[in-house]
Design a protein around this motif. Structure first.
Motif, PDB file in Angstrom:
ATOM      1  N   TYR A   1       0.813  -1.017   0.015  1.00 55.31           N
ATOM      2  CA  TYR A   1      -0.002   0.029  -0.071  1.00 55.31           C
ATOM      3  C   TYR A   1       0.817   1.456   0.150  1.00 55.31           C
ATOM      4  O   TYR A   1       0.359   2.338  -0.282  1.00 55.31           O
ATOM      5  CB  TYR A   1      -0.921   0.066   1.165  1.00 55.31           C
ATOM      6  N   ARG A   2       2.188   1.103   0.628  1.00 57.95           N
ATOM      7  CA  ARG A   2       3.006   2.286   0.466  1.00 57.95           C
ATOM      8  C   ARG A   2       3.229   2.887  -0.923  1.00 57.95           C
ATOM      9  O   ARG A   2       3.663   3.969  -1.032  1.00 57.95           O
ATOM     10  CB  ARG A   2       4.272   1.965   1.137  1.00 57.95           C
ATOM     11  N   ALA A   3       3.161   2.109  -1.923  1.00 60.82           N
ATOM     12  CA  ALA A   3       3.441   2.617  -3.336  1.00 60.82           C
ATOM     13  C   ALA A   3       2.489   3.876  -3.751  1.00 60.82           C
ATOM     14  O   ALA A   3       3.204   4.833  -4.070  1.00 60.82           O
ATOM     15  CB  ALA A   3       3.474   1.345  -4.314  1.00 60.82           C
ATOM     16  N   LYS A   4       1.274   3.697  -3.478  1.00 59.17           N
ATOM     17  CA  LYS A   4       0.392   4.842  -3.674  1.00 59.17           C
ATOM     18  C   LYS A   4       0.876   6.141  -3.091  1.00 59.17           C
ATOM     19  O   LYS A   4       0.853   7.192  -3.222  1.00 59.17           O
ATOM     20  CB  LYS A   4      -1.059   4.378  -3.524  1.00 59.17           C
ATOM     21  N   ILE A   5       1.054   5.749  -1.633  1.00 58.56           N
ATOM     22  CA  ILE A   5       1.348   7.005  -0.657  1.00 58.56           C
ATOM     23  C   ILE A   5       2.388   7.643  -1.141  1.00 58.56           C
ATOM     24  O   ILE A   5       2.549   8.998  -1.189  1.00 58.56           O
ATOM     25  CB  ILE A   5       1.670   6.357   0.860  1.00 58.56           C
ATOM     26  N   ILE A   6       3.577   6.916  -1.361  1.00 58.64           N
ATOM     27  CA  ILE A   6       4.732   7.576  -2.017  1.00 58.64           C
ATOM     28  C   ILE A   6       4.787   8.495  -3.091  1.00 58.64           C
ATOM     29  O   ILE A   6       5.253   9.219  -3.591  1.00 58.64           O
ATOM     30  CB  ILE A   6       6.087   6.580  -2.043  1.00 58.64           C
ATOM     31  N   LEU A   7       3.768   7.597  -4.127  1.00 58.62           N
ATOM     32  CA  LEU A   7       3.757   8.312  -5.572  1.00 58.62           C
ATOM     33  C   LEU A   7       2.819   9.605  -5.496  1.00 58.62           C
ATOM     34  O   LEU A   7       2.945  10.850  -6.070  1.00 58.62           O
ATOM     35  CB  LEU A   7       3.086   7.285  -6.270  1.00 58.62           C
ATOM     36  N   GLU A   8       1.756   9.630  -4.412  1.00 66.17           N
ATOM     37  CA  GLU A   8       1.136  10.981  -4.303  1.00 66.17           C
ATOM     38  C   GLU A   8       1.992  11.927  -3.709  1.00 66.17           C
ATOM     39  O   GLU A   8       1.668  13.011  -3.998  1.00 66.17           O
ATOM     40  CB  GLU A   8       0.001  10.505  -3.364  1.00 66.17           C
ATOM     41  N   LEU A   9       2.954  11.382  -2.807  1.00 68.04           N
ATOM     42  CA  LEU A   9       3.654  12.423  -2.142  1.00 68.04           C
ATOM     43  C   LEU A   9       4.847  12.988  -3.329  1.00 68.04           C
ATOM     44  O   LEU A   9       4.827  14.470  -3.250  1.00 68.04           O
ATOM     45  CB  LEU A   9       4.537  11.683  -1.061  1.00 68.04           C
ATOM     46  N   ALA A  10       5.242  12.296  -3.935  1.00 70.70           N
ATOM     47  CA  ALA A  10       6.192  12.742  -5.050  1.00 70.70           C
ATOM     48  C   ALA A  10       5.444  13.598  -6.041  1.00 70.70           C
ATOM     49  O   ALA A  10       5.864  14.788  -6.658  1.00 70.70           O
ATOM     50  CB  ALA A  10       6.478  11.495  -5.960  1.00 70.70           C
ATOM     51  N   THR A  11       4.142  13.263  -6.475  1.00 73.85           N
ATOM     52  CA  THR A  11       3.342  14.156  -7.449  1.00 73.85           C
ATOM     53  C   THR A  11       2.817  15.516  -6.567  1.00 73.85           C
ATOM     54  O   THR A  11       2.970  16.544  -7.304  1.00 73.85           O
ATOM     55  CB  THR A  11       1.932  13.438  -7.577  1.00 73.85           C
ATOM     56  N   SER A  12       2.476  15.606  -5.199  1.00 72.73           N
ATOM     57  CA  SER A  12       2.271  16.708  -4.770  1.00 72.73           C
ATOM     58  C   SER A  12       3.516  17.613  -4.780  1.00 72.73           C
ATOM     59  O   SER A  12       3.273  19.014  -4.600  1.00 72.73           O
ATOM     60  CB  SER A  12       1.738  16.556  -3.388  1.00 72.73           C
ATOM     61  N   ILE A  13       4.669  17.070  -4.435  1.00 66.80           N
ATOM     62  CA  ILE A  13       6.100  18.012  -4.478  1.00 66.80           C
ATOM     63  C   ILE A  13       6.074  18.351  -5.853  1.00 66.80           C
ATOM     64  O   ILE A  13       6.421  19.609  -6.278  1.00 66.80           O
ATOM     65  CB  ILE A  13       7.125  17.072  -3.872  1.00 66.80           C
ATOM     66  N   GLU A  14       5.877  17.598  -6.848  1.00 66.61           N
ATOM     67  CA  GLU A  14       6.505  18.162  -8.157  1.00 66.61           C
ATOM     68  C   GLU A  14       5.296  19.080  -8.895  1.00 66.61           C
ATOM     69  O   GLU A  14       5.584  19.952  -9.632  1.00 66.61           O
ATOM     70  CB  GLU A  14       6.697  16.852  -9.308  1.00 66.61           C
TER      71      GLU A  14
END
Length: 257
Positions: free
Chosen positions: A182-195
């Motif tokens: 489940y961490r994959a979605k959390i990490i990708l959402e974090l990366a997207t919100s930063i970018e």
């Protein structure tokens, strides 16, 4: 230590890739503090020249990892006033990553996972970063020395991916390649919100007072996947120690004491 950090006990050296001014380029770096010397030694491998701008970026990362700043010095002195025994043991600085993004992702990796699983996920992310550069990993089969083996190990797994590198991936690829669940979605959402500019990490590092830190905590805590432990751990990495990161593992260790 979590990848890509490698500690070499024989030489008391920390080794890992650090990024140059170009955020897509990394260089293997060794950091040591020889006995009876005040200066920290920073050695860059496999290069004959490094620009002043790259030098500045490398040293900023080293300073962040080792908490070398006026602010950190003030915090350590205040801690030593409360805990003189810690001062006698030269204890007081909590090691962190060269970037707050790496600290945030590693805080997520720590949640709901035994330590071995956390280590495996961190290494898988570094291996993925290496592969994204078009490299093929090689297994070291004939190490001639521990130090040499460590350098080969770091170079073969790559650096910890940044938000730009992760933002190009899809959830299923990240989940399967790195076994993140489940961490994959959390990490990708974090990366997207930063970018996309929604989360401005530079503001995190500039926060100095308790009110600003608590606002960061509240903002993170509203994001899915960032519970009290992860949020408190991230704030601790920034330099706010009023919230202690505790989880089920913490209580288990306390019961064993």
């Amino acid at each position: 230590m979590m990848a890509p950090n490698v500690w070499i006990p024989s030489t008391k050296t920390l080794q890992r890739p650090l990024r140059l001014a170009d955020p897509y380029t990394s260089i293997l770096t060794s950091i040591s503090h020889p006995d009876n010397e005040n200066a920290i030694h920073v050695r860059l491998h496999d290069t004959e020249y490094i620009s002043p701008n790259d030098q500045r970026v490398i040293l900023e990362q080293v300073a962040r990892m080792l908490r070398i700043s006026d602010r950190d010095e003030r915090d350590v002195k205040q801690f030593h006033q409360i805990q003189p025994e810690a001062k006698n043991k030269c204890f007081g600085r909590i090691f962190r990553s060269p970037s707050i993004f790496e600290d945030m992702v590693k805080s997520i990796l720590l949640c709901n996972a035994p330590w071995r699983r956390t280590l495996d996920m961190a290494q898988a992310l570094c291996e993925l970063q290496f592969e994204l550069k078009g490299h093929k990993r090689k297994r070291v089969t004939n190490p001639r020395s521990k130090a040499k083996n460590s350098a080969d190990e770091v170079q073969s797994i790559g650096n910890f991916p940044n938000s730009m590198e992760l933002n190009i991936l899809d959830e299923e690829t990240l989940k399967k390649r790195c076994n993140l669940g489940y961490r994959a979605k959390i990490i990708l959402e974090l990366a997207t919100s930063i970018e996309n500019g929604e989360v401005k990490l530079q503001n995190f590092e500039k926060a100095l007072d308790a009110e600003s830190m608590e606002k960061i905590y509240d903002m993170l805590n509203k994001k899915k996947g960032f519970g009290p432990f992860a949020c408190a751990n991230i704030l601790m990495c920034i330099g706010y120690y009023q919230r202690i990161p505790t989880d089920s593992e913490t209580f288990r260790h306390v019961k064993e004491v």
